[in-house]
Write an enzyme that holds these catalytic residues in place. Structure first.
Site: not given
Length: 553
Positions: A205, A260, A324-325
């Site tokens: 992340d 990410e 999911h974002d």
């Protein structure tokens, strides 16, 4: 990128709370994931990525970790996780976990100790800085950095004189201090713990933002771009840390790291990340090329230009349209009424570009955003609420406009419970159980049971494109060349050892002419999202052909 298994297969992302409810409490869990492994195997999935399942207060739905070594009771137990590893292994499926190490939760024992005792060694696990004072003696934060989730990136420490801690996201997610060798050692221990349990690797992340090069004021930026990012995005220290983690713990265990990489990284940054650091990574450019600042629709003209730049400059991208974002891809990239055809066009692109395809749960059946969005009181995402509050309090925007901007930037739409069938619980949960977030009305239409026997359905098209790429060395390893067309068409070839595929995609909801000279190319039809062939490309038409082409040296 050196891992062949990751190169060869698509990755299927599971957002655990919304995937499948195994214990009947209305929330997805590990037992639910286990119950759907046959479904995933039937789709041809070989790699799954689990969004965070660690102990967390869930302010940011698991991206605020309290305990890296234990399973959140909401999702089950360590025994459930061990069973998941056993069952995935039986099916030849590998598991990627989420690694969130830019920050922890403020509930983490390290941060609690850091707050309660300034002399504790854990104080140096985080970024604490003295604030400034203006000419009138008023306290100011240490610098002008802005949080990615709106507002200042600094939070005042109660009971201490002019002391602040850094949080690039919410104040409940304090940033770790990667200048401290102990932090790196702790993270390597976490990685080893899970890989020794059989985990294949990690999706990391916001990994491009972990190392803050300096704490100087940031340059002024346009609205929406966090002030200060030039001091912490893709720094040399960031690259050095990833090289070490890879050498110390990932390579000895045969694992993978997927990054990410937000914050406006460049293709040149991406090239560095693929040099003994990450196996592949996500950039945000292709997700943020909106038609304008108010629109939630992607400008396909901008998208085409940006996509070609990344594909031609960077060797092996992580290709994705949803997660999911992000909003559902048909809502962002498809205009007009041709959503089903558009969904198939996007899948065609995803599986034929050079790089690893990433699929978000529900994308395989054509899942949509909520038709009208959720009312604010039903939204759980902290971003939705922070954007709404910013619009109302700072800009005094009307409620309707504030909600529109909150929905555009918020993440509630793609977090709806998964739909497997047309029952009351949609195969997500038992009948009569209220889900943690309401079902999407589109679930009645876009679900596996409703589509499985329809040869023209999105899920059956998904299987075709996945099967086309599976074991296909041209699409896995072949180089990519883009052909010159107007902005409405994306046309490229993938070539390996004199053989190749040509892909032609209509990016619009209008009829367009085939590129000049197309009819003279010797080709064999392989796949299309329309049943027949016309003299022109219809809205969002996708066509794949086998060709012979001598590969250029």
């Amino acid at each position: 990128m050196g891992d062949n298994f990751l190169r060869e297969h698509a990755v299927y992302q599971i957002y655990p709370i919304s995937f499948a409810d195994g214990n009947g409490d209305g929330k997805g869990d590990l037992k639910g994931v286990i119950s759907k492994l046959d479904y995933l195997e039937n789709l041809g999935i070989k790699i799954i990525w689990l969004s965070p399942i660690y102990v967390s207060p869930m302010f940011d739905f698991g991206y605020d970790i309290e305990d890296y070594y234990n399973i959140n009771p909401m999702f089950g137990t360590m025994e459930d996780f061990d069973l998941l590893m056993e069952e995935t292994k039986k099916r030849g499926i590998r598991v990627v976990m989420d690694l969130v190490v830019n920050h922890t939760s403020d509930h983490h024992k390290w941060f609690k100790e850091a707050l309660s005792n300034p002399e504790s060694p854990y104080r140096d696990y985080y970024v604490f800085k003295k604030g400034k004072k203006d000419e009138k003696g008023r306290e100011l934060p240490p610098n002008n950095w802005q949080s990615c989730f709106t507002g200042s990136a600094w939070e005042k420490v109660e009971g201490e004189d002019n002391m602040y801690y850094l949080h690039l996201f919410t104040k409940y997610q304090p940033d770790l201090n990667w200048h401290n060798e102990k932090v790196l050692e702790e993270v390597e221990k976490i990685i080893c713990f899970w890989m020794d349990k059989g985990v294949y690797g990690f999706r990391c992340d916001v990994i491009s933002e972990i190392y803050k090069e300096s704490y100087e004021d940031g340059k002024k930026r346009k609205l929406g771009d966090p002030v200060g990012s030039e001091h912490y995005v893709a720094t040399q220290g960031n690259h050095d840390i990833l090289k070490r983690i890879r050498k110390d713990v990932i390579e000895p265990r045969g694992g993978v790291l997927i990054g990410e990489c937000g914050g406006g990284i460049t293709p040149e940054d991406g090239i560095k990340y693929l040099q003994d650091e990450l196996d592949t990574f996500f950039q945000f450019d292709t997700q943020l090329c909106y038609k304008n600042g108010l629109s939630s629709k992607i400008s396909m003209k901008k998208f085409k230009k940006i996509l070609i730049e990344w594909q031609t400059k960077v060797d092996y991208n992580g290709n994705y349209f949803e997660n999911h974002d992000q909003h559902r891809s048909t809502n962002k990239y498809v205009h007009g009424k041709h959503t089903d055809i558009g969904a198939k066009m996007l899948l065609t692109m995803l599986f034929t570009l050079r790089g690893v395809p990433f699929i978000y749960m529900g994308q395989e059946v054509g899942a949509r955003d909520y038709p009208k969005g959720l009312p604010l009181e039903e939204c759980s995402d902290c971003v939705t609420h922070s954007v709404y509050k910013l619009a109302r309090d700072k800009f005094h925007a009307p409620k309707a406009f504030s909600m529109m901007m909150a929905r555009k930037n918020g993440r509630d739409d793609t977090r709806a419970p998964m739909a497997f069938d047309q029952s009351e619980g949609h195969g997500f949960s038992a009948l009569g159980v209220k889900p943690w977030q309401r079902y999407n009305p589109y679930s009645e239409t876009y679900n596996y049971e409703a589509e499985k026997d329809d040869p023209h359905s999105i899920v059956n098209y998904f299987k075709k494109v996945n099967q086309l790429r599976e074991g296909n060395q041209i699409l896995i390893d072949g180089k990519i060349d883009f052909l010159d067309t107007d902005d409405k068409i994306l046309n490229y070839v993938r070539v390996l050892n004199h053989e190749g595929y040509m892909v032609i995609l209509n990016l619009t909801d209008k009829k367009v002419k085939y590129p000049y000279g197309f009819e003279r190319i010797e080709k064999e039809h392989v796949l299309a999202n329309y049943d027949d062939e016309a003299k022109f490309l219809r809205p969002y038409e996708a066509r794949v052909y086998k060709i012979n082409k001598k590969e250029e040296k």
